[in-house]
Scaffold this active site. Sequence first.
Site, PDB file in Angstrom:
ATOM      1  N   ALA A 284      24.462  28.014   0.353  1.00 37.20           N
ATOM      2  CA  ALA A 284      23.407  28.870  -0.002  1.00 37.20           C
ATOM      3  C   ALA A 284      22.155  28.602  -0.756  1.00 37.20           C
ATOM      4  O   ALA A 284      21.053  29.212  -0.267  1.00 37.20           O
ATOM      5  CB  ALA A 284      24.232  30.246  -0.498  1.00 37.20           C
ATOM      6  N   HIS A 285      22.411  27.754  -1.591  1.00 40.49           N
ATOM      7  CA  HIS A 285      21.026  27.471  -2.477  1.00 40.49           C
ATOM      8  C   HIS A 285      20.021  26.575  -1.665  1.00 40.49           C
ATOM      9  O   HIS A 285      19.146  26.243  -2.078  1.00 40.49           O
ATOM     10  CB  HIS A 285      21.406  27.090  -3.719  1.00 40.49           C
ATOM     11  CG  HIS A 285      21.865  25.524  -3.706  1.00 40.49           C
ATOM     12  ND1 HIS A 285      20.890  24.695  -4.258  1.00 40.49           N
ATOM     13  CD2 HIS A 285      23.084  25.002  -3.494  1.00 40.49           C
ATOM     14  CE1 HIS A 285      21.340  23.474  -4.263  1.00 40.49           C
ATOM     15  NE2 HIS A 285      22.939  23.411  -3.708  1.00 40.49           N
TER      16      HIS A 285
ATOM     17  N   GLN B  46      21.062  20.672   5.084  1.00 43.19           N
ATOM     18  CA  GLN B  46      19.733  20.836   5.104  1.00 43.19           C
ATOM     19  C   GLN B  46      18.825  21.529   6.588  1.00 43.19           C
ATOM     20  O   GLN B  46      17.762  21.725   6.735  1.00 43.19           O
ATOM     21  CB  GLN B  46      18.878  19.451   5.182  1.00 43.19           C
ATOM     22  CG  GLN B  46      19.089  18.541   3.970  1.00 43.19           C
ATOM     23  CD  GLN B  46      18.394  19.375   2.805  1.00 43.19           C
ATOM     24  OE1 GLN B  46      17.371  20.089   2.872  1.00 43.19           O
ATOM     25  NE2 GLN B  46      18.555  19.036   1.424  1.00 43.19           N
TER      26      GLN B  46
ATOM     27  N   ASN C 130      18.477  14.761   4.140  1.00 43.25           N
ATOM     28  CA  ASN C 130      18.165  15.567   2.944  1.00 43.25           C
ATOM     29  C   ASN C 130      16.744  14.752   2.290  1.00 43.25           C
ATOM     30  O   ASN C 130      15.812  15.272   1.861  1.00 43.25           O
ATOM     31  CB  ASN C 130      18.997  15.700   1.899  1.00 43.25           C
ATOM     32  CG  ASN C 130      19.730  14.517   1.312  1.00 43.25           C
ATOM     33  OD1 ASN C 130      20.518  13.934   2.045  1.00 43.25           O
ATOM     34  ND2 ASN C 130      19.569  13.882   0.174  1.00 43.25           N
TER      35      ASN C 130
ATOM     36  N   CYS D  28      19.211  12.803  -6.656  1.00 42.99           N
ATOM     37  CA  CYS D  28      20.319  12.624  -7.567  1.00 42.99           C
ATOM     38  C   CYS D  28      19.875  11.239  -8.186  1.00 42.99           C
ATOM     39  O   CYS D  28      20.582  10.989  -9.401  1.00 42.99           O
ATOM     40  CB  CYS D  28      21.514  12.525  -6.706  1.00 42.99           C
ATOM     41  SG  CYS D  28      21.507  13.650  -5.529  1.00 42.99           S
TER      42      CYS D  28
ATOM     43  N   ALA E 178      28.084  22.738  -0.457  1.00 44.47           N
ATOM     44  CA  ALA E 178      28.102  21.704   0.511  1.00 44.47           C
ATOM     45  C   ALA E 178      29.085  20.583  -0.081  1.00 44.47           C
ATOM     46  O   ALA E 178      29.636  19.791   0.776  1.00 44.47           O
ATOM     47  CB  ALA E 178      27.076  21.236   1.026  1.00 44.47           C
ATOM     48  N   THR E 179      29.015  20.143  -1.245  1.00 47.15           N
ATOM     49  CA  THR E 179      29.781  19.192  -1.828  1.00 47.15           C
ATOM     50  C   THR E 179      31.246  19.245  -1.644  1.00 47.15           C
ATOM     51  O   THR E 179      31.972  18.531  -1.127  1.00 47.15           O
ATOM     52  CB  THR E 179      29.470  19.118  -3.398  1.00 47.15           C
ATOM     53  OG1 THR E 179      27.913  18.571  -3.604  1.00 47.15           O
ATOM     54  CG2 THR E 179      30.324  17.838  -3.903  1.00 47.15           C
TER      55      THR E 179
ATOM     56  N   THR F 223      40.155  33.164  -6.392  1.00 41.60           N
ATOM     57  CA  THR F 223      39.509  34.447  -5.998  1.00 41.60           C
ATOM     58  C   THR F 223      38.142  34.336  -5.447  1.00 41.60           C
ATOM     59  O   THR F 223      37.309  33.430  -5.891  1.00 41.60           O
ATOM     60  CB  THR F 223      39.461  35.313  -7.255  1.00 41.60           C
ATOM     61  OG1 THR F 223      40.868  35.226  -7.799  1.00 41.60           O
ATOM     62  CG2 THR F 223      39.009  36.394  -7.069  1.00 41.60           C
TER      63      THR F 223
END
Length: 503
Positions: free
Chosen positions: A205-206, A184, A156, A329, A76-77, A244
């Site tokens: 994904a995470h 989120q 978040n 963060c 997302a970043t 790639t």
Amino acid sequence: MTAPEPIYLDYAASTPVDPVVAEAMDECLRARGGWGNPSSMHVFGRRAAERIEAARRQVAALIGALPEEIVFTSGATESDNMALLGIARANAHRGRHVVSSRIEHKAVLDPCRHLQKEGFTVTLLTPGRSGTIDPQALAAALRPDTVLVSLMLVNNEIGVIQDIEAITALCRDRGIPFHSDAAQAVGRIPVDVHALAIDFMSFTAHKLYGPKGIGALYVRAGAKRQLQPVTFGGGQEKGLRPGTLPTHQIVGFGVACERARTMFAEERARLVPLREALWSKLAALGGAHLNGEGEPRVPGILNVSFEGVEGESLVSGLSELAVSTGSACNSASAEPSYVLRALGRDTELAQSSLRFSFGRFTTAGELERAASAVSRELERLRALSPASEGPEGASAARPSMPRGGEIVGEAGGPGQEVWVRFRLQVRDGSVRKASFKAYGCPQTLAVAAWLAVRLEGRSRAELIPGTPEDWARELAVPAEKLGRLLKIEDALRECLRHWPGEV
Ligand SMILES: *Cc1c(COP(=O)(O)O)cnc(C)c1O
């Protein structure tokens, strides 16, 4: 003996990888030729490319998009950076005004700051007290030269869901591209990009039980010309994001999306009552404030501020829980959360917040144990605080005459970073008994406790054992906290001023 694993309540920072996802990724890395370069024309390349296209369909299906509207990124970043910089630059000839909000993730706020250096003006909207952006406030902020609006779907820290439909309607009416950071939201609530009229959307994904290092930017069909690439290379992903493609990461992302699509209704039905049960237990502890109260929120985030305790001390006393305080963060710097400050919370309440975030693998029993741990720790810290002695304790703390051989020395006060009070029983010129009350960071509490046991038996001349620098060295207090130790020294100096016979 190793300590048992803490209870993981930080799903908003990252979710555990679903074993089914890990299995699919493992299989992909080992499969015959799955490791080929998906851009190659030979069979190895084609095998990899087929897997990627299958995963692209799974990812698109979760958000109601077409497969060709999905651009794979590293997370997302990167998607946020691509969207903010890419959309603003592509439209700079039409205007240089961007609208976002003060409660966005740093992955949006930092590119906004960068755009300012490129000559753009950025308006950051302030949410209401419960965390939502008023569409009227957005309407008022839009200008003829506005070329981008970026507002997150779910915050978040507090889990509040924005009224995105009202917001996109305003943008569409004026022909302004709209981007949303939905890291989120996707996988936690139903998200249909076409129904919501979103032009660009970031997700990762995470945060939905997939691996780290893979995410996507949704680019609405027909909106591609509104987006300038920010990296250049082999032309992959329609030239928007060259490089790639990591086949196994994408396969894992696809499976994670597929599972989210089939499971989230059931998960939501299970998690909402768990969240409400946790909140009712925490609310019963008193002095608990639900951040984002009254607004629609995602099922797996509960953010609560606790009166009368310091956040860092609270978290460090909860070693059996993996939770975050303020923003993940920011927790290293222990700064009060900028999101909670934007909601109008004062520094103290912004600092004493805990974010419980949970999901697929969290049990009711784990949340019950979490609530008990918080209850125990709140009780301990509140009892330790000078505030626990009530107004009599506070007024007795600055006596003009020593009473019955007891002297009290105090420094700091309510609402301050540090508040310490020592109570000494003095007889025949030396301390017979010493006790303390303290509010503050873990080091403040530790130094006050360490000093209190060292005061007994001391005469006036030798009351203060060493200097704050000595204490810092002894208890490994970081240099930036030395100022707090000076306050503790002030409290001991107060004791000297009240020493019997010194009035
Ligand atoms: C986690 C998160 C991000 C960052 O995602 P990465 O994939 O880790 O780069 C961005 N925005 C929000 C709202 C998030 O929760």
